[in-house]
Design a protein around this motif. Structure first.
Motif, PDB file in Angstrom:
ATOM      1  N   UNK A  39     -66.579 -67.664  28.613  1.00  0.00           N
ATOM      2  CA  UNK A  39     -65.648 -67.957  29.708  1.00  0.00           C
ATOM      3  C   UNK A  39     -64.631 -69.008  29.342  1.00  0.00           C
ATOM      4  N   UNK A  40     -63.760 -69.281  30.296  1.00  0.00           N
ATOM      5  CA  UNK A  40     -62.731 -70.291  30.085  1.00  0.00           C
ATOM      6  C   UNK A  40     -63.386 -71.676  30.088  1.00  0.00           C
ATOM      7  N   UNK A  41     -63.108 -72.459  29.069  1.00  0.00           N
ATOM      8  CA  UNK A  41     -63.699 -73.794  28.959  1.00  0.00           C
ATOM      9  C   UNK A  41     -62.716 -74.827  29.507  1.00  0.00           C
ATOM     10  N   UNK A  42     -63.228 -75.732  30.326  1.00  0.00           N
ATOM     11  CA  UNK A  42     -62.341 -76.755  30.850  1.00  0.00           C
ATOM     12  C   UNK A  42     -62.026 -77.780  29.752  1.00  0.00           C
ATOM     13  N   UNK A  43     -60.951 -78.484  29.941  1.00  0.00           N
ATOM     14  CA  UNK A  43     -60.499 -79.453  28.946  1.00  0.00           C
ATOM     15  C   UNK A  43     -61.525 -80.581  28.805  1.00  0.00           C
ATOM     16  N   UNK A  44     -61.890 -80.900  27.570  1.00  0.00           N
ATOM     17  CA  UNK A  44     -62.891 -81.938  27.330  1.00  0.00           C
ATOM     18  C   UNK A  44     -62.285 -83.316  27.431  1.00  0.00           C
ATOM     19  N   UNK A  48     -66.004 -86.938  25.404  1.00  0.00           N
ATOM     20  CA  UNK A  48     -66.713 -85.721  24.986  1.00  0.00           C
ATOM     21  C   UNK A  48     -66.298 -85.301  23.579  1.00  0.00           C
ATOM     22  N   UNK A  49     -65.021 -85.430  23.285  1.00  0.00           N
ATOM     23  CA  UNK A  49     -64.519 -85.065  21.949  1.00  0.00           C
ATOM     24  C   UNK A  49     -65.116 -85.992  20.889  1.00  0.00           C
ATOM     25  N   UNK A  50     -65.154 -87.291  21.195  1.00  0.00           N
ATOM     26  CA  UNK A  50     -65.705 -88.268  20.245  1.00  0.00           C
ATOM     27  C   UNK A  50     -67.202 -88.048  20.037  1.00  0.00           C
ATOM     28  N   UNK A  51     -67.917 -87.810  21.128  1.00  0.00           N
ATOM     29  CA  UNK A  51     -69.356 -87.573  21.039  1.00  0.00           C
ATOM     30  C   UNK A  51     -69.659 -86.318  20.225  1.00  0.00           C
ATOM     31  N   UNK A  52     -68.850 -85.274  20.449  1.00  0.00           N
ATOM     32  CA  UNK A  52     -69.037 -84.011  19.724  1.00  0.00           C
ATOM     33  C   UNK A  52     -68.877 -84.222  18.219  1.00  0.00           C
ATOM     34  N   UNK A  53     -67.909 -85.050  17.845  1.00  0.00           N
ATOM     35  CA  UNK A  53     -67.665 -85.302  16.419  1.00  0.00           C
ATOM     36  C   UNK A  53     -68.831 -86.047  15.797  1.00  0.00           C
ATOM     37  N   UNK A  54     -69.384 -87.017  16.549  1.00  0.00           N
ATOM     38  CA  UNK A  54     -70.545 -87.758  16.034  1.00  0.00           C
ATOM     39  C   UNK A  54     -71.744 -86.834  15.877  1.00  0.00           C
TER      40      UNK A  54
END
Length: 200
Positions: A39-44, A48-54
């Motif tokens: 489905x369509x993902x809402x903007x992170x 959330x972006x920083x946590x995902x990278x870690x």
């Protein structure tokens, strides 16, 4: 020995990268897992972006949170750019180096080879995957283990070379020449996002 034991392909699909090695699941389903994956993902959010990278860096190198945070703290204390220092320390781990030298197909397999006492550093058996290598350390497969089919197959299959490593595949040994430069590390990790996350 603590390490992530959950489903690997779900993690690979979450980050849309084969961080545990080649992934057929990622080819078949190039979208995140779960019922809302297509489905369509809402903007992170920025967090959330920083946590995902870690999380991606942790799963890629096979570390749990405490190990990763300790390494980050060490990178902070060292002179230079913190994010680059962190990646250099991750690359200097023994299990990662065994993987880079081609003695193991994945980092998980490299960790197992080290834990099962198949690897020597400077002519001494080392069974600690997180052992930190220093410049000019010699890493080799233990003489008794050189006949293992899995190691021989990995060495024959391996074709990658890295400028901070010198590898003698015929004798199954190599030298850790120096800590790598950031531009030589092939992992797709934005270390600055990790620094920003821990700086909050």
């Amino acid at each position: 020995m603590a390490r992530y034991r959950g489903p690997k392909q779900k993690i690979a699909r979450r980050f849309k990268e084969p961080i545990f090695g080649p992934s057929k699941a990622l080819e078949r389903k190039p979208y995140p897992p779960g019922q809302h994956g297509r489905g369509r993902r809402r903007r992170e959010s920025e967090y959330a972006v920083q946590l995902k990278e870690k999380q991606k860096a942790k799963y890629t190198y096979g570390l749990l949170e405490r190990q990763f945070k300790n390494l980050f703290d060490k990178a902070t204390r060292k002179r230079g750019v913190t994010g680059e220092n962190l990646l250099k320390f991750l690359e200097a781990r023994l299990d990662n180096t065994v993987f880079r030298m081609g003695f193991a197909r994945t980092r998980r397999q490299a960790r197992q080879l080290v834990s099962h006492r198949h690897i020597m550093v400077n002519d001494r058996v080392v069974n600690i995957p997180s052992y930190e290598l220093s410049p000019d350390d010699v890493v080799e497969v233990r003489p008794k283990s050189k006949r293992l089919d899995i190691i021989q197959e990995n060495v024959e299959r391996s074709r990658h070379t890295f400028p901070w490593l010198e590898v003698d595949r015929e004798n199954m040994k190599g030298k850790f020449l120096e800590l790598p430069q950031r531009e030589d590390i092939p992992e797709n990790i934005d270390e600055q996002l990790i620094v920003e996350l821990y700086s909050k």
